[in-house]
Design a protein around this motif. Structure first.
Motif, short mmCIF file in Angstrom:
data_model
loop_
_atom_site.label_atom_id
_atom_site.label_comp_id
_atom_site.label_asym_id
_atom_site.label_seq_id
_atom_site.Cartn_x
_atom_site.Cartn_y
_atom_site.Cartn_z
N TRP A 81 35.21 0.25 -18.71
CA TRP A 81 35.04 -1.00 -17.96
C TRP A 81 35.82 -0.96 -16.65
O TRP A 81 35.35 -1.41 -15.62
CB TRP A 81 35.47 -2.21 -18.80
N GLU A 82 37.04 -0.41 -16.71
CA GLU A 82 37.85 -0.31 -15.49
C GLU A 82 37.17 0.58 -14.46
O GLU A 82 37.11 0.23 -13.27
CB GLU A 82 39.25 0.24 -15.82
N LEU A 83 36.63 1.71 -14.89
CA LEU A 83 35.91 2.60 -13.98
C LEU A 83 34.70 1.88 -13.39
O LEU A 83 34.45 1.95 -12.18
CB LEU A 83 35.47 3.87 -14.69
N ARG A 84 33.97 1.17 -14.22
CA ARG A 84 32.79 0.44 -13.74
C ARG A 84 33.18 -0.56 -12.64
O ARG A 84 32.51 -0.67 -11.63
CB ARG A 84 32.12 -0.29 -14.90
N GLU A 85 34.28 -1.27 -12.85
CA GLU A 85 34.74 -2.24 -11.85
C GLU A 85 35.16 -1.53 -10.55
O GLU A 85 34.96 -2.07 -9.47
CB GLU A 85 35.89 -3.08 -12.40
N LEU A 86 35.74 -0.35 -10.66
CA LEU A 86 36.14 0.41 -9.46
C LEU A 86 34.94 0.92 -8.68
O LEU A 86 35.02 1.15 -7.48
CB LEU A 86 37.05 1.58 -9.86
N THR A 89 34.56 1.71 -23.25
CA THR A 89 35.94 1.45 -23.65
C THR A 89 36.60 0.63 -22.54
O THR A 89 35.98 0.37 -21.49
CB THR A 89 36.72 2.76 -23.82
N VAL A 90 37.84 0.26 -22.73
CA VAL A 90 38.58 -0.45 -21.67
C VAL A 90 38.59 0.41 -20.40
O VAL A 90 38.34 -0.08 -19.30
CB VAL A 90 40.02 -0.79 -22.13
N SER A 91 38.83 1.72 -20.55
CA SER A 91 38.82 2.61 -19.38
C SER A 91 37.45 2.68 -18.74
O SER A 91 37.33 2.77 -17.51
CB SER A 91 39.28 4.02 -19.78
#
Length: 130
Positions: free
Chosen positions: A96-101, A92-94
């Motif tokens: 993807w955000e976690l993956r980037e972090l 999900t968007v979240s």
């Protein structure tokens, strides 16, 4: 000379971990972040594909971890209407955000003595980190 933050240092920040309750329990499980990495690296993944990539994970653990990640809104499950039905997992968007972090965390781990296991199917290219 190495800079160290201390309680009397103005750069010291007070951090509250309360917002992490529940979510931290999910992402701190052994396979959760690896599942996010595999799905993110591939764009999507099926159950058997994840099982092959993660080698030592049991079907029950993988199934439970996928359910937990879906409940926390980090992945979503899509059933493709065909015979036999095919299930794909996506971030999900979240997610993807976690993956980037995770990328800066992985860079820090590599800088401080971490290493990739030989033949690891989950790759991290530190050259992309600034």
């Amino acid at each position: 000379m190495e800079h160290t933050a201390t309680p009397d240092n103005p750069e010291h920040l007070e951090i509250c971990f309360c917002p992490l309750h529940g979510l931290l329990d999910t992402i701190s499980k052994k396979w959760a972040l690896m599942i996010i990495a595999v799905i993110g690296n591939r764009g999507s993944a099926g159950f058997n594909e994840l099982k092959r990539c993660l080698c030592n994970v049991s079907s029950k653990t993988l199934s439970n971890t996928l359910k937990d990640l879906e409940e926390k809104g980090l992945i979503y499950r899509q059933v493709v209407d065909q015979t036999p039905p095919v299930v794909r997992y996506y971030l999900t968007v979240s997610g993807w955000e976690l993956r980037e972090l995770l990328i800066p965390l992985l860079a820090w781990v590599m800088k401080n003595g971490g290493h990739a296991d030989e033949g690891c199917p989950i790759h991290f290219n530190a050259e992309h980190v600034r």
